[in-house]
Structure formats: structure tokens, C-alpha cells
Design an enzyme around this catalytic site. Structure first.
Site, short mmCIF file in Angstrom:
data_model
loop_
_atom_site.label_atom_id
_atom_site.label_comp_id
_atom_site.label_asym_id
_atom_site.label_seq_id
_atom_site.Cartn_x
_atom_site.Cartn_y
_atom_site.Cartn_z
N ASN A 102 -8.17 4.11 1.32
CA ASN A 102 -8.03 2.65 1.33
C ASN A 102 -8.42 2.10 2.70
OD1 ASN A 102 -6.90 -0.01 0.42
ND2 ASN A 102 -5.59 0.38 2.20
N GLN A 168 -4.93 0.21 10.79
CA GLN A 168 -5.49 0.83 9.58
C GLN A 168 -6.39 -0.17 8.84
OE1 GLN A 168 -1.57 1.82 8.10
NE2 GLN A 168 -1.97 4.02 8.23
N ARG A 198 -4.31 13.89 -4.14
CA ARG A 198 -3.25 12.89 -4.28
C ARG A 198 -3.86 11.64 -3.66
NH1 ARG A 198 -0.43 9.32 -0.61
NH2 ARG A 198 1.58 8.86 -1.50
N ASP A 200 -3.98 8.15 -2.23
CA ASP A 200 -3.06 7.24 -1.55
C ASP A 200 -3.38 5.79 -1.91
OD1 ASP A 200 -1.05 6.98 0.61
OD2 ASP A 200 -2.65 5.94 1.68
N GLU A 242 -0.86 7.52 -6.32
CA GLU A 242 0.26 6.68 -5.92
C GLU A 242 -0.11 5.25 -6.32
OE1 GLU A 242 2.59 5.48 -1.82
OE2 GLU A 242 0.42 5.46 -1.87
C1 GLC Z 1 1.21 5.63 1.29
C2 GLC Z 1 1.84 6.81 1.97
C3 GLC Z 1 2.51 6.34 3.25
C4 GLC Z 1 1.49 5.68 4.14
C5 GLC Z 1 0.73 4.58 3.40
C6 GLC Z 1 -0.48 4.12 4.16
O1 GLC Z 1 2.15 4.72 0.86
O2 GLC Z 1 2.74 7.44 1.11
O3 GLC Z 1 3.16 7.39 3.91
O4 GLC Z 1 2.12 5.10 5.24
O5 GLC Z 1 0.27 5.02 2.14
O6 GLC Z 1 -1.52 5.07 4.09
#
Ligand code: GLC
Length: 550
Positions: A102, A168, A198, A200, A242
């Protein structure tokens, strides 16, 4: 084992840097993890999910990468990583890695180039706005630590978008070059031998961000594209995502409206996670029954990933304020135990007061629910948290292997450790460690080994269908069943403290030599299923019958 490995997997997640340090520099590494693979094989896990392994300034524990094609030198070399994949495979263990696309770190060379000039070839890899976006104070993921989702960059003389922390910056997935790069990153790791990712923050990856529009459109078809790409490159690779979104939005993450599972294979069941915590807090199974009833049916091949604890705070944001307060009262009574106004930064053992019966009950329940169980490192020995550490670090302390200094995690000076080991109190390594529990068949670790082996003999849990058994039950007791071609399992879990007796004689006609396969204590034989005793916090996994085949 059925056709699709992920449906009958037991996933274990860990951060390489806090697991095992082989060279004494205070940071866990791949070689340390390789040395512990036999431990993981004995525990019975079949898939490791590694938290980010890429080079990173580590301002968000690796979820801020500076190079997607390498591993952090602190963890070892790419060669060590390839060796890990080989050694894991020798033991029948697959490896999936976190794919955090992301955003990048603001120190990533792409962002450094992008900000340096409007003519940079990477400029359009990120999301910019010349004007201050009016919605910049909306949609923050880390309230209290993050004030806005757009920040002004003086070098770029422009505003950039960041759903998470300011350091970020979000990648611009509307740009075909970014999409191609994401596919290339996935191909690279698949080529090395990982079994999937996984993924994110998926709802944010697919967001086509428009400055000034807090409800920017989402391009779910990008997930279809990624799935096609991954499956072509490696047929048995999986995507575990997620996506903590409203339940009615979940089905489109699994597949398009045609009803086929052509996007994500597995989604973390955040809804069930919140309901499980509520049910444990109230000692009442109703929230779990509701979750079983209300979660949308999945397309063929779609699968839930269940969990009690992960590396983040327990997210209670999908509960009502009243429900959330009930969980806080029981499991996070001090303000310091809570985070971001939505969650709890504790491990399960400490939330349950280190009550062995309740810990077993909670994990027996999670592992018996439909889906693939995910277990976080250290939970199998009942580790606690260190609330003196900031934020999420409280639950990210090193694995406790033995009585040795630093809990056997590392031979470095304690001040040099990546994070302090818990070394005092009820959860200190002197009391909670693998070596002690390994010697004791009655330990929590011994119990996890037995429970996981039992699960692996009951494939209907992962790949069959699960339903609530809707017959009158004593308060606190949940009865559910799993049915598949391999047979039928029935589960009783008593979330309350009172002993109970359960009548499941309605199931007798289906039963063929019913037998207890996992229990909290010795009970009388199941007989005609009409007088099943169950202690307070007790549980019984009963095999009702075996099917004829796969
Ligand atoms: C997801 C991760 C978390 C992280 C966030 C940003 O929610 O589980 O630990 O801070 O993404 O990448």
C-alpha cells in the site's frame, strides 16, 4: 489432506527479528529461525507467516520498506532466506511473507526520487495534490499518533497521501507502472519459493485516492488481476488478506459478483475475533453464535483465517461502544492497556489472568471454528506483554526459549537486544519458557502440540462446513459441528464457570461409535450423547462419525 493445502493449514506468525538470534548481535535472524524449525514442526504448524523481512528504517516495525527485492541485512542474506525456505519445506512447512505494497517508507529510493522533481520517473508512483486537500484530517489509522492523511512535502512542494504514518507515503495503484511493479515483486518471491503472501492493508491498496474525496473509489478488479498473476506463476500459492471492512463488503474481496472465488483465497476473520473476545468477556457464547450465523457464505475455495491474537492491538472497533466497554472492563481495565481508542495491547494469557483452563478453552474454541487457525509466536507457551514498552511493542517482545540470560533468545548484552525480553514477574522468561514446558507433558506447550495434532486428524474443521447446533443448552455452553466428506465432529465449549450437562441425543442417529478426541479432563464415555458432562471452562471435541473418504 484435501485438495487445497491452505484449508487444512495451521499458520504460525512470527517476526524474524524477535524469534531467535544465531549470531549474538541482539537481533533475531533467518539462521536462528532455521535452528528452531524442528520445534515448529513438532508443534505441528504447517505454514509460517513472516512479518516484513525487507530492509526498513523500522519506524513501523518493518511495515515501511525501502527495498522490496531484498531482506534486511540484520536478518541475514537472501541466501539465508532461500535456505530457510528449503529447510522449512524439508519439514513440510510452507512459508508466506507479508506483502506491504500500500505504501513504502519515505526513505525508499522511489519516494526520494519522486519528491525531488515533478519530472522524476517515479513522481506518479505516489499520490500528490498541489492544494491542501480539505479532507486531510479524515481517515487516520493511528489516532493520537497521526493527525492527517495528507502531508506537505517541502522538497516536492506538494501534498502527498499517506493512509498510515506520515513516513509511509501511499503508492499510486492507478498508475499501471505501479501495478506492474507489484506483480514483479510477487513474482520475485514466488520464484524464490514462498507459498504466498499475507497482504497488508488491502482495502487501502485498491483505493484510487482522489484528493478531497474521503470515499474515493476502490478498484476491486485489481485483486482479480493479482490473483490471476500469482496463480499463473505458482498454482498453489495463496493470498491471505488483511481487510477489516464491514461484513457486507467482505464477499467482493473473495470474488467478483459472478460468485466465484477469483480474488483473495483467505481473509482474516476480524468480525469473529471481536465476537470471540466479547464472548470470553461475557462468558456467554451468543456473540460467537451470531458471528457464525451472520458471516456471509463464502464462494467455493474461499476461507476464513481465525485468530485470537495477532501482532497488532486487538481491534474492537466493530463492536458497539457498550460491547467494547465490556471487553475493556474484563481484559483491558487500565487505560495503559488500550490503544488508538479501539483496542487492547495485551497477549491472551495475561488477559485471561493466566488461568490455564480459560487459555485452553479459548484456543480450543478458536481452532475448532471454521477456517484456518493462525497462532502468534509465544502464545503456545502463554507469554505476556511488557506495558512499559510503547504502543504495539508491548506484545512484540522476544520469544522465551529457556532459563538462560535473555530467555535464550540471544547471547548479546541485554541492552543490545532488538527489544527487551520480559524478565520479571509471572510472565518473565524464568517462569515462562519453551525448555521448561517441553519437559512437562502437562504444560501449555504440550497441550498445544496435542490439540494441533488432533485438529490435523479432523480435516472437516478446515475444509468442511461449520454450524451452530441449535438445541437448548445450559448457560455459557456453545455446541457446534463440522461436517465434511471425512466425517462429523461435534464441539462443546463451556465459556462459563458452572459445571454443566448437555443433551445432544438428537445427534445419536448420526453417530457411529462417538468418541472424545480432545477434552479438558477425563469425562465418562459419551454413550448416547444424552448426558454429556462439561466442567466450568471445560471443552469436549467429539468425533461422531467418519466419512467414507475425501
Ligand atoms: C497493517 C499491519 C500493521 C501496520 C499497518 C501499516 O495494519 O498489521 O502492523 O502498522 O498495516 O502497514
Amino acid at each position: 489432506m484435501g485438495d487445497r493445502w491452505y484449508q487444512e493449514a495451521v499458520v504460525y506468525c512470527l517476526d524474524v527479528d524477535t524469534f531467535a538470534d544465531s549470531d549474538g548481535d541482539g537481533v533475531g535472524d533467518f539462521r536462528g529461525l532455521i535452528g528452531r524449525l524442528d520445534y515448529l514442526a513438532r508443534l505441528g504448524v504447517t505454514c509460517l507467516w513472516l512479518h516484513p523481512i525487507h530492509p526498513s528504517p523500522n519506524r513501523d516495525d518493518g511495515y515501511d520498506a525501502t527495498d522490496f527485492y531484498n531482506v534486511s541485512p540484520k536478518l541475514g542474506t537472501l541466501g539465508d532466506f532461500a535456505e530457510l525456505l528449503h529447510q522449512a519445506r524439508n519439514r513440510g512447512i510452507r512459508v508466506i511473507i507479508d506483502l506491504v505494497v500500500n505504501h513504502t517508507s519515505d526513505e525508499h529510493p522511489w519516494f526520494q526520487s519522486a519528491r525531488s522533481s515533478p519530472d522524476s520517473p517515479y513522481r506518479n508512483w505516489y499520490v500528490w495534490s498541489d492544494e491542501a486537500p480539505p479532507d486531510r484530517h479524515q481517515g487516520m489509522v493511528f489516532p493520537g499518533e497521526q493527525n492527517e492523511t495528507w502531508s506537505y512535502d517541502r522538497t516536492a512542494k506538494s501534498w502527498y497521501y499517506h493512509r498510515f504514518y506520515k513516513f509511509q507515503p501511499d503508492l499510486n495503484v492507478a498508475n499501471p507502472q505501479v501495478r506492474a511493479e507489484i506483480k514483479k515483486i510477487m513474482s520475485f518471491w514466488l520464484q524464490l519459493g514462498v507459498s504466498g503472501f499475507r497482504m497488508d492493508a488491502v482495502p487501502f491498496i485498491i483505493e484510487l485516492t482522489e484528493a478531497g474525496n474521503p470515499n474515493s473509489p476502490k478498484d476491486l478488479d485489481f485483486l482479480t488481476e493479482l490473483r490471476q498473476h500469482v496463480q499463473w506463476r505458482r498454482g498453489d500459492a495463496v493470498l491471505l488478506a488483511e481487510a477489516n471492512v464491514e461484513p457486507d463488503q467482505l464477499p467482493v474481496y473473495f470474488g467478483d459478483s459472478g460468485g466465484s472465488a477469483n480474488r483473495i483465497h483467505m481473509l482474516f476473520d476480524f468480525m469473529m475475533n471481536g465476537r470471540l473476545m466479547l464472548a470470553l468477556a461475557r462468558q456467554d457464547p451468543e456473540p460467537v453464535i451470531e458471528a457464525l450465523r451472520d458471516t456471509p457464505a463464502l464462494p467455493e475455495g474461499g476461507q476464513w483465517a481465525t485468530f485470537l491474537r495477532n501482532h497488532d492491538e486487538i481491534d474492537l472497533s466493530r463492536l458497539t461502544a457498550e460491547q467494547r466497554n465490556q471487553v475493556y472492563d474484563q481484559f483491558g481495565p487500565d487505560e495503559d492497556m488500550r490503544l488508538y481508542g479501539r483496542g487492547i495491547r495485551r497477549r491472551l494469557a495475561s488477559m485471561l489472568g493466566n488461568d490455564r483452563r480459560r487459555i485452553e478453552l479459548a484456543y480450543a474454541l478458536q481452532f475448532s471454528l471454521r477456517g484456518t487457525p493462525v497462532l502468534r509466536y509465544g502464545e503456545e507457551i502463554g507469554m505476556g506483554e511488557d506495558l512499559s514498552l510503547p504502543g504495539r511493542e508491548a506484545i512484540r517482545t522476544p520469544m522465551q526459549w529457556s532459563y538462560k540470560e535473555n530467555g535464550g533468545f540471544s547471547t548479546a548484552d541485554p541492552e543490545k537486544l532488538v527489544r527487551p525480553v520480559i524478565d520479571k514477574g509471572e510472565y518473565g522468561y524464568q517462569k515462562v519458557n519453551v525448555t521448561a514446558q517441553r519437559k512437562d507433558p502437562r504444560s501449555l506447550l504440550g497441550w498445544f502440540e496435542r490439540m494441533i495434532r488432533t485438529l490435523r486428524e479432523a480435516p472437516e474443521i478446515g475444509s468442511g462446513s461449520t454450524s451452530h447446533i441449535d438445541v437448548p443448552m445450559p448457560p455459557g455452553v456453545l455446541a457446534h459441528r463440522a461436517d465434511g466428506p471425512t466425517g462429523t465432529m461435534v464441539f462443546l465449549h463451556n465459556l462459563g464457570t458452572e459445571d454443566a450437562e448437555v443433551d445432544l441425543s438428537v445427534l445419536a442417529p448420526e453417530a457411529d461409535l462417538p468418541i472424545d478426541v480432545l477434552t479438558d479432563r477425563n469425562y465418562e464415555e459419551v454413550g448416547k450423547l444424552d448426558r454429556l458432562k462439561l466442567a466450568g471452562y471445560g471443552y469436549r471435541w467429539i468425533r461422531i462419525c467418519r466419512g467414507s473418504g475425501l
